[in-house]
Design an enzyme around this catalytic site. Structure first.
Site, PDB file in Angstrom:
ATOM      1  CD  GLU A 159      -3.006  -1.047   2.253  1.00 22.65           C
ATOM      2  OE1 GLU A 159      -2.810  -0.233   3.187  1.00 22.65           O
ATOM      3  OE2 GLU A 159      -3.932  -1.881   2.262  1.00 22.65           O
ATOM      4  CG  HIS A 192      -9.045   1.209   2.968  1.00 21.80           C
ATOM      5  ND1 HIS A 192      -8.043   1.952   2.394  1.00 21.80           N
ATOM      6  CD2 HIS A 192      -8.429   0.319   3.799  1.00 21.80           C
ATOM      7  CE1 HIS A 192      -6.871   1.539   2.851  1.00 21.80           C
ATOM      8  NE2 HIS A 192      -7.075   0.553   3.687  1.00 21.80           N
TER       9      HIS A 192
END
Length: 329
Positions: A159, A192
């Site tokens: 990430e 997300h």
């Protein structure tokens, strides 16, 4: 007489095209990262070891391809850089030691309250917490746990490499370092929202609850993303954001409500306050570029004052040429 008039317009159009390409490239990376999680069709929950292994393989592949995306963007935008793509993405040796120590230390300072809270609840106190952190057997068990590897290793590395190392070099030339710090986390926060799909598939909660939880997750992941983007821009390293990300994943959100009900509430809340204040005091000193050397990604951002002066100079020149042009009537 017309050429000076076209110059600024052409440069503005090129600047807009570069910005659009930057945003689309970031969107491509974000979609590629999230989309890779759903390449594997499975009815199993996300914490099942086989699901974790497949998804880890997918995001590792996307992360490995992210330098190619940045390289292609640099070629398209026709930027001349004196460093490699990896250095722009924060993978470099200069200043590596302080970048490995100081940002995680800063994050631990912010978590002073939760760390004290954990030590208070440990029967062995601070000594027990330290022994637990240094216990080799505990670390061996962690390394063998697929969930731990995903949360503490794979997710932070991939990430941060994609959403910080990959996106910030493409956003900085378009909007400058400060705006990029607050823009890149939006891609991270929106990414997300894919948890909504899984929660809905498993029918764990109502849609309103799922959306509420996802909204809260978007909020704190965006704030956290801004913090790690700040660390990246100040240090020029991706290792600091990775370690901070891993530590925060291990700690979770500070549980202030539990601290309010603790028998030693006063001293515990005091530690929360001290941690927050020390964090603010040390935020800039511990991320001072003095410790980390020249920041490669900052080389992509021309000084704003130079841009403004050049634009003003062009406009003055055009205006002068127009006013001094001979009257043909």
């Amino acid at each position: 007489m017309q050429e000076p008039e076209r110059g600024p317009v052409t440069q503005v159009e090129q600047g807009h095209a570069t910005c659009w390409m930057s945003v689309l490239s970031c969107l491509l990376l974000a979609c590629g990262y999230v989309g890779s999680l759903y390449v594997w069709r499975s009815s199993l929950p996300r914490d099942h070891p086989s699901v974790i292994k497949r998804r880890c393989a997918s995001v590792l592949l996307v992360s490995a391809l992210s330098p190619a995306v940045v390289k292609a963007w640099i070629h398209w935008a026709d930027f001349r850089v004196d460093v490699s793509v990896w250095e722009l993405m924060g993978v470099r040796l200069a200043g590596l030691v302080p970048a490995t120590i100081l940002p995680p230390l800063l994050t631990m300072v912010f978590y002073l309250g939760p760390l004290v809270h954990s030590a208070m609840d440990n029967p062995a106190g601070f000594t027990g917490e330290l022994q637990s952190a240094l216990d080799v057997q505990s670390w061996r068990l962690c390394v063998g746990d697929a969930v731990w590897l995903r949360n503490q290793v794979v997710a932070p590395v991939t990430e941060e490499l994609v959403f910080r190392g990959g996106m910030l070099p493409m956003l900085v030339p378009c909007m400058g370092p400060t705006a990029a710090i607050f823009t890149a986390p939006l891609f991270f926060g929106v990414a997300h929202f894919h948890h909504v799909i899984e929660q809905r598939r498993l029918h764990k909660d109502s849609m309103s609850v799922i959306l509420l939880v996802s909204g809260m997750q978007f909020l704190y992941t965006t704030v956290f993303g801004a913090f790690t983007a700040f660390i990246f821009m100040r240090t020029g390293h991706v290792v600091g954001p990775v370690l901070c990300h891993s530590f925060c994943n291990s700690q979770g959100l500070p549980d202030i409500s539990s601290a309010m009900q603790h028998p030693q509430r006063s001293s515990l809340l005091f530690s929360y306050l001290v941690g927050a204040l020390l964090f603010l005091v040390l935020l800039f000193p511990l991320t001072d570029p003095f410790f980390y050397g020249a920041i490669p990604v900052c080389s992509l951002a021309p000084p704003p004052s130079s841009q403004h002066k050049a634009t003003a100079s062009r406009l003055v020149r055009v205006y002068t040429e127009r006013t001094q042009a001979p009257d043909t009537d």
